[in-house]
Design a protein around this motif. Structure first.
Motif, PDB file in Angstrom:
ATOM      1  N   THR A  81       0.845  -1.058  -0.076  1.00  0.00           N
ATOM      2  CA  THR A  81      -0.199   0.038  -0.093  1.00  0.00           C
ATOM      3  C   THR A  81       0.851   1.331  -0.145  1.00  0.00           C
ATOM      4  O   THR A  81       0.499   2.085  -0.634  1.00  0.00           O
ATOM      5  CB  THR A  81      -1.010   0.106   1.136  1.00  0.00           C
ATOM      6  N   THR A  82       1.912   1.105   0.706  1.00  0.00           N
ATOM      7  CA  THR A  82       3.098   2.081   0.605  1.00  0.00           C
ATOM      8  C   THR A  82       4.203   1.760   0.708  1.00  0.00           C
ATOM      9  O   THR A  82       4.461   0.346   0.791  1.00  0.00           O
ATOM     10  CB  THR A  82       2.787   3.236   1.887  1.00  0.00           C
ATOM     11  N   ALA A  83       5.495   2.222   0.721  1.00  0.00           N
ATOM     12  CA  ALA A  83       6.829   1.663   0.522  1.00  0.00           C
ATOM     13  C   ALA A  83       6.712   0.916   1.976  1.00  0.00           C
ATOM     14  O   ALA A  83       7.836  -0.104   1.850  1.00  0.00           O
ATOM     15  CB  ALA A  83       7.625   2.844   0.595  1.00  0.00           C
ATOM     16  N   ALA A  84       6.161   1.255   2.997  1.00  0.00           N
ATOM     17  CA  ALA A  84       6.628   0.539   4.219  1.00  0.00           C
ATOM     18  C   ALA A  84       5.377  -0.320   4.693  1.00  0.00           C
ATOM     19  O   ALA A  84       5.771  -1.001   5.796  1.00  0.00           O
ATOM     20  CB  ALA A  84       6.821   1.620   5.405  1.00  0.00           C
ATOM     21  N   THR A  85       4.226  -0.269   3.983  1.00  0.00           N
ATOM     22  CA  THR A  85       3.173  -1.062   4.715  1.00  0.00           C
ATOM     23  C   THR A  85       2.702  -1.987   3.420  1.00  0.00           C
ATOM     24  O   THR A  85       2.871  -1.562   2.295  1.00  0.00           O
ATOM     25  CB  THR A  85       2.018  -0.197   5.363  1.00  0.00           C
ATOM     26  N   ARG A  86       1.887  -3.068   3.817  1.00  0.00           N
ATOM     27  CA  ARG A  86       1.076  -3.984   2.896  1.00  0.00           C
ATOM     28  C   ARG A  86      -0.044  -4.293   3.321  1.00  0.00           C
ATOM     29  O   ARG A  86      -0.476  -4.213   4.789  1.00  0.00           O
ATOM     30  CB  ARG A  86       1.869  -5.243   2.893  1.00  0.00           C
ATOM     31  N   THR A  87      -1.005  -4.536   2.754  1.00  0.00           N
ATOM     32  CA  THR A  87      -2.461  -4.911   3.185  1.00  0.00           C
ATOM     33  C   THR A  87      -2.604  -6.352   3.132  1.00  0.00           C
ATOM     34  O   THR A  87      -2.441  -6.695   1.751  1.00  0.00           O
ATOM     35  CB  THR A  87      -3.627  -4.151   2.356  1.00  0.00           C
ATOM     36  N   VAL A  88      -2.916  -7.196   3.925  1.00  0.00           N
ATOM     37  CA  VAL A  88      -3.316  -8.525   3.762  1.00  0.00           C
ATOM     38  C   VAL A  88      -4.870  -8.557   3.667  1.00  0.00           C
ATOM     39  O   VAL A  88      -5.513  -8.210   4.486  1.00  0.00           O
ATOM     40  CB  VAL A  88      -2.910  -9.331   5.007  1.00  0.00           C
ATOM     41  N   ARG A  89      -5.242  -9.228   2.634  1.00  0.00           N
ATOM     42  CA  ARG A  89      -6.761  -9.217   2.518  1.00  0.00           C
ATOM     43  C   ARG A  89      -7.170 -10.979   2.557  1.00  0.00           C
ATOM     44  O   ARG A  89      -6.532 -11.738   1.819  1.00  0.00           O
ATOM     45  CB  ARG A  89      -7.253  -8.721   1.248  1.00  0.00           C
ATOM     46  N   ILE A  90      -7.941 -11.275   3.328  1.00  0.00           N
ATOM     47  CA  ILE A  90      -8.402 -12.664   3.676  1.00  0.00           C
ATOM     48  C   ILE A  90      -9.821 -12.464   3.139  1.00  0.00           C
ATOM     49  O   ILE A  90     -10.776 -11.942   3.382  1.00  0.00           O
ATOM     50  CB  ILE A  90      -8.570 -13.191   5.146  1.00  0.00           C
ATOM     51  N   GLU A  91     -10.164 -13.654   2.054  1.00  0.00           N
ATOM     52  CA  GLU A  91     -11.632 -13.742   1.462  1.00  0.00           C
ATOM     53  C   GLU A  91     -11.807 -15.201   1.872  1.00  0.00           C
ATOM     54  O   GLU A  91     -11.064 -16.154   1.332  1.00  0.00           O
ATOM     55  CB  GLU A  91     -11.556 -13.415   0.126  1.00  0.00           C
ATOM     56  N   VAL A  92     -13.053 -15.514   2.408  1.00  0.00           N
ATOM     57  CA  VAL A  92     -13.527 -17.020   2.466  1.00  0.00           C
ATOM     58  C   VAL A  92     -15.048 -17.060   1.743  1.00  0.00           C
ATOM     59  O   VAL A  92     -15.885 -16.194   2.116  1.00  0.00           O
ATOM     60  CB  VAL A  92     -13.578 -17.481   3.916  1.00  0.00           C
ATOM     61  N   THR A  93     -14.925 -17.720   0.898  1.00  0.00           N
ATOM     62  CA  THR A  93     -16.303 -17.753   0.133  1.00  0.00           C
ATOM     63  C   THR A  93     -17.130 -19.255   0.355  1.00  0.00           C
ATOM     64  O   THR A  93     -16.303 -20.147   0.159  1.00  0.00           O
ATOM     65  CB  THR A  93     -15.968 -17.619  -1.317  1.00  0.00           C
ATOM     66  N   ASP A  94     -18.296 -19.240   0.700  1.00  0.00           N
ATOM     67  CA  ASP A  94     -18.803 -20.399   0.783  1.00  0.00           C
ATOM     68  C   ASP A  94     -20.094 -20.188  -0.213  1.00  0.00           C
ATOM     69  O   ASP A  94     -20.345 -19.379  -0.649  1.00  0.00           O
ATOM     70  CB  ASP A  94     -19.334 -20.781   2.108  1.00  0.00           C
ATOM     71  N   THR A  95     -21.070 -21.216  -0.263  1.00  0.00           N
ATOM     72  CA  THR A  95     -22.265 -21.396  -1.106  1.00  0.00           C
ATOM     73  C   THR A  95     -23.403 -21.118  -0.381  1.00  0.00           C
ATOM     74  O   THR A  95     -24.455 -21.401  -0.893  1.00  0.00           O
ATOM     75  CB  THR A  95     -22.422 -22.555  -1.831  1.00  0.00           C
ATOM     76  N   ARG A  96     -23.496 -20.693   0.714  1.00  0.00           N
ATOM     77  CA  ARG A  96     -24.807 -20.438   1.554  1.00  0.00           C
ATOM     78  C   ARG A  96     -25.007 -19.051   1.684  1.00  0.00           C
ATOM     79  O   ARG A  96     -24.528 -18.284   2.692  1.00  0.00           O
ATOM     80  CB  ARG A  96     -24.668 -21.211   2.943  1.00  0.00           C
ATOM     81  N   GLY A  97     -25.953 -18.374   0.957  1.00  0.00           N
ATOM     82  CA  GLY A  97     -25.977 -16.905   0.873  1.00  0.00           C
ATOM     83  C   GLY A  97     -26.949 -16.603   1.677  1.00  0.00           C
ATOM     84  O   GLY A  97     -26.973 -15.076   1.934  1.00  0.00           O
ATOM     85  N   GLU A  98     -27.808 -16.988   2.326  1.00  0.00           N
ATOM     86  CA  GLU A  98     -28.869 -17.007   3.210  1.00  0.00           C
ATOM     87  C   GLU A  98     -28.183 -16.519   4.615  1.00  0.00           C
ATOM     88  O   GLU A  98     -28.909 -16.017   5.394  1.00  0.00           O
ATOM     89  CB  GLU A  98     -30.093 -17.666   3.268  1.00  0.00           C
ATOM     90  N   SER A  99     -26.974 -17.312   4.889  1.00  0.00           N
ATOM     91  CA  SER A  99     -26.729 -17.109   6.172  1.00  0.00           C
ATOM     92  C   SER A  99     -25.472 -16.095   6.448  1.00  0.00           C
ATOM     93  O   SER A  99     -24.440 -16.518   6.049  1.00  0.00           O
ATOM     94  CB  SER A  99     -25.980 -18.324   6.580  1.00  0.00           C
ATOM     95  N   VAL A 100     -26.088 -14.868   6.637  1.00  0.00           N
ATOM     96  CA  VAL A 100     -24.939 -13.638   6.453  1.00  0.00           C
ATOM     97  C   VAL A 100     -24.519 -13.580   7.839  1.00  0.00           C
ATOM     98  O   VAL A 100     -25.129 -13.430   8.727  1.00  0.00           O
ATOM     99  CB  VAL A 100     -25.749 -12.570   5.975  1.00  0.00           C
ATOM    100  N   PRO A 101     -23.037 -13.175   8.050  1.00  0.00           N
ATOM    101  CA  PRO A 101     -22.427 -12.927   9.358  1.00  0.00           C
ATOM    102  C   PRO A 101     -23.054 -11.752   9.817  1.00  0.00           C
ATOM    103  O   PRO A 101     -23.105 -10.849   9.139  1.00  0.00           O
ATOM    104  CB  PRO A 101     -20.982 -13.103   9.064  1.00  0.00           C
ATOM    105  N   ARG A 102     -23.172 -11.607  11.231  1.00  0.00           N
ATOM    106  CA  ARG A 102     -23.751 -10.314  11.885  1.00  0.00           C
ATOM    107  C   ARG A 102     -22.632 -10.491  13.389  1.00  0.00           C
ATOM    108  O   ARG A 102     -22.565 -11.568  14.091  1.00  0.00           O
ATOM    109  CB  ARG A 102     -25.202 -10.532  12.376  1.00  0.00           C
ATOM    110  N   LEU A 103     -22.366  -9.223  13.558  1.00  0.00           N
ATOM    111  CA  LEU A 103     -21.445  -9.121  14.883  1.00  0.00           C
ATOM    112  C   LEU A 103     -22.532  -9.155  15.902  1.00  0.00           C
ATOM    113  O   LEU A 103     -23.294  -8.413  16.145  1.00  0.00           O
ATOM    114  CB  LEU A 103     -20.765  -7.622  14.582  1.00  0.00           C
TER     115      LEU A 103
END
Length: 147
Positions: A81-103
């Motif tokens: 993202t800059t000379a000194a930082t990086r962004t790590v992105r984690i994506e987890v995909t499943d096939t169940r769309g009706e079960s949306v995560p809520r905090l």
């Protein structure tokens, strides 16, 4: 006069895993290995935080996004993202769309579940959920900035 730019290295790992506890464990181990290979070393704060977030998202895909006969997908990306930082992105995909995560609003000490997304919220810089673009389901993602 022309300015030359140094090449930007983006690391990416994508793999499907069985929607089982064993698949979630293997996904976590692959995440640990990739991070170390991409200069986010074992036993660093960033490595531990990203691995824990990935483990929680994979466990949630197995527990709440499981559809018989369907796998989940882990995508791990590290982008400068800059000379000194990086962004790590984690994506987890499943096939169940009706079960949306809520905090959850609270998690009691004796509850058997409900702490996973609280950990994700506490450790990740950002996280969210989006419909799966290539079929039924959803993608839960989180980002962490490595300094």
């Amino acid at each position: 006069m022309t300015a030359t730019q140094s090449p930007v290295t983006v690391h990416q790992f994508t793999m499907r895993f069985s929607s089982t506890p064993r698949g979630a464990r293997l996904a976590r181990r692959m995440c640990e290995h990739c991070l170390d290979a991409w200069d986010v070393p074992y036993d660093s704060e960033a490595h531990d935080a990203v691995t824990l977030v990935a483990a929680e998202l994979c466990a949630n895909a197995v527990q709440h996004g499981h559809v018989a006969g369907r796998d989940f997908r882990l995508r791990l990306t590290v982008t400068p993202t800059t000379a000194a930082t990086r962004t790590v992105r984690i994506e987890v995909t499943d096939t169940r769309g009706e079960s949306v995560p809520r905090l959850p609003t609270t998690a009691t000490a004796d509850a058997e579940g409900g702490r996973g997304l609280l950990l994700v919220e506490a450790l990740a810089d950002r996280w969210g959920c989006a419909p799966r673009p290539d079929g039924p389901g959803k993608t839960v993602w989180a980002e962490y900035t490595v300094g």
